[in-house]
Design a protein around this motif. Structure first.
Motif, PDB file in Angstrom:
ATOM      1  N   ILE A 257      44.595 -13.889 -18.625  1.00 36.48           N
ATOM      2  CA  ILE A 257      43.880 -13.037 -19.576  1.00 36.48           C
ATOM      3  C   ILE A 257      42.383 -13.196 -19.345  1.00 36.48           C
ATOM      4  O   ILE A 257      41.938 -14.138 -18.678  1.00 36.48           O
ATOM      5  N   ARG A 258      41.640 -12.270 -19.933  1.00 38.27           N
ATOM      6  CA  ARG A 258      40.185 -12.363 -19.865  1.00 38.27           C
ATOM      7  C   ARG A 258      39.722 -13.533 -20.725  1.00 38.27           C
ATOM      8  O   ARG A 258      40.391 -13.919 -21.666  1.00 38.27           O
TER       9      ARG A 258
ATOM     10  N   SER B 177      37.076 -15.285 -23.426  1.00 32.05           N
ATOM     11  CA  SER B 177      36.370 -14.790 -24.606  1.00 32.05           C
ATOM     12  C   SER B 177      34.936 -14.409 -24.236  1.00 32.05           C
ATOM     13  O   SER B 177      34.362 -13.487 -24.823  1.00 32.05           O
TER      14      SER B 177
ATOM     15  N   VAL C 172      34.934 -10.839 -22.926  1.00 35.85           N
ATOM     16  CA  VAL C 172      35.048  -9.890 -24.036  1.00 35.85           C
ATOM     17  C   VAL C 172      33.693  -9.759 -24.731  1.00 35.85           C
ATOM     18  O   VAL C 172      33.248  -8.651 -25.047  1.00 35.85           O
TER      19      VAL C 172
ATOM     20  N   ASP D   5      38.871  -6.643 -29.570  1.00 39.55           N
ATOM     21  CA  ASP D   5      39.353  -7.856 -30.233  1.00 39.55           C
ATOM     22  C   ASP D   5      40.873  -7.846 -30.386  1.00 39.55           C
ATOM     23  O   ASP D   5      41.528  -8.860 -30.155  1.00 39.55           O
TER      24      ASP D   5
ATOM     25  N   TYR E 210      42.445  -8.452 -26.959  1.00 41.13           N
ATOM     26  CA  TYR E 210      42.293  -9.849 -26.557  1.00 41.13           C
ATOM     27  C   TYR E 210      43.251 -10.740 -27.341  1.00 41.13           C
ATOM     28  O   TYR E 210      43.895 -11.628 -26.774  1.00 41.13           O
TER      29      TYR E 210
ATOM     30  N   GLU F 152      46.753 -10.231 -25.998  1.00 43.28           N
ATOM     31  CA  GLU F 152      46.913 -10.908 -24.710  1.00 43.28           C
ATOM     32  C   GLU F 152      47.091 -12.414 -24.889  1.00 43.28           C
ATOM     33  O   GLU F 152      47.943 -13.021 -24.243  1.00 43.28           O
ATOM     34  N   THR F 153      46.278 -13.021 -25.764  1.00 37.18           N
ATOM     35  CA  THR F 153      46.393 -14.467 -25.962  1.00 37.18           C
ATOM     36  C   THR F 153      47.721 -14.824 -26.629  1.00 37.18           C
ATOM     37  O   THR F 153      48.333 -15.841 -26.283  1.00 37.18           O
TER      38      THR F 153
END
Length: 180
Positions: free
Chosen positions: A93-94, A96, A99, A166, A169, A172-173
């Motif tokens: 994942i990206r 933080s 983001v 948000d 993200y 994804e997490t």
């Protein structure tokens, strides 16, 4: 040997919770406590079985204890951490920070668009006899009033897009944690 001390300590802990006003008998809570108790008994049984198998195959009790402790350390401490490391490899994942940088870039783009719109308004002001543009307080107020709807629109677009980033993200997490 392991189940009786566990059940006594569990019962003692539950009595303390009930004594302090914990609603143990409610329909939502009691099945959870019962399920947790059964899973704990299964945990104890599995490790007791592993210990029995290890001591069956090893003649020395000290060696059996060391091997059993090593198996426990791997099963309880190392394997879960390896699962989360694998999840990071399987479902990357990206960060933080990325983001945050995307939001900052988007905010800068919106601010540039607002400046451009404000520049268009300033350029509509007729120049004075020397060819210079002079912005009086009255013209400044008109520009500010004209810019309010644009500012509100861009603020709303930014907030919607930031919320979408948000949510993505977070999704994804959560997926990565489920894989872990």
């Amino acid at each position: 040997m392991f189940v009786v001390p566990f059940l006594i300590s569990l019962l003692f802990g539950l009595l303390i919770l009930v004594w302090q006003g914990f609603p143990l008998g409610e329909p939502e809570i009691f099945p959870r406590v019962l399920g947790l108790t059964l899973i704990s008994l299964l945990y104890i049984g599995v490790f007791f079985g592993i210990g029995t198998v290890i001591s069956t195959y090893l003649d020395n009790s000290k060696t059996a204890l060391i091997v059993a402790f090593t198996v426990w350390v791997f099963a309880v401490l190392i394997t879960p951490r390896v699962g989360f490391l694998d999840a990071k490899l399987i479902t990357p994942i990206r960060t933080s920070q990325s983001v945050y940088m995307e939001k900052a870039s988007m905010r800068d783009d919106f601010n540039a668009a607002l400046k451009e719109e404000e520049y268009k308004m300033v350029m509509k002001v007729p120049p004075n006899e020397k060819g210079h543009i002079h912005i009086s307080d009255e013209i400044s107020k008109k520009i500010t009033e004209h810019m309010k709807p644009f500012e509100e629109e861009y603020r709303s677009k930014f907030q919607n897009h930031a919320n979408k980033l948000d949510r993505n993200y977070k999704r994804e997490t959560e997926r990565q944690e489920q894989v872990g």
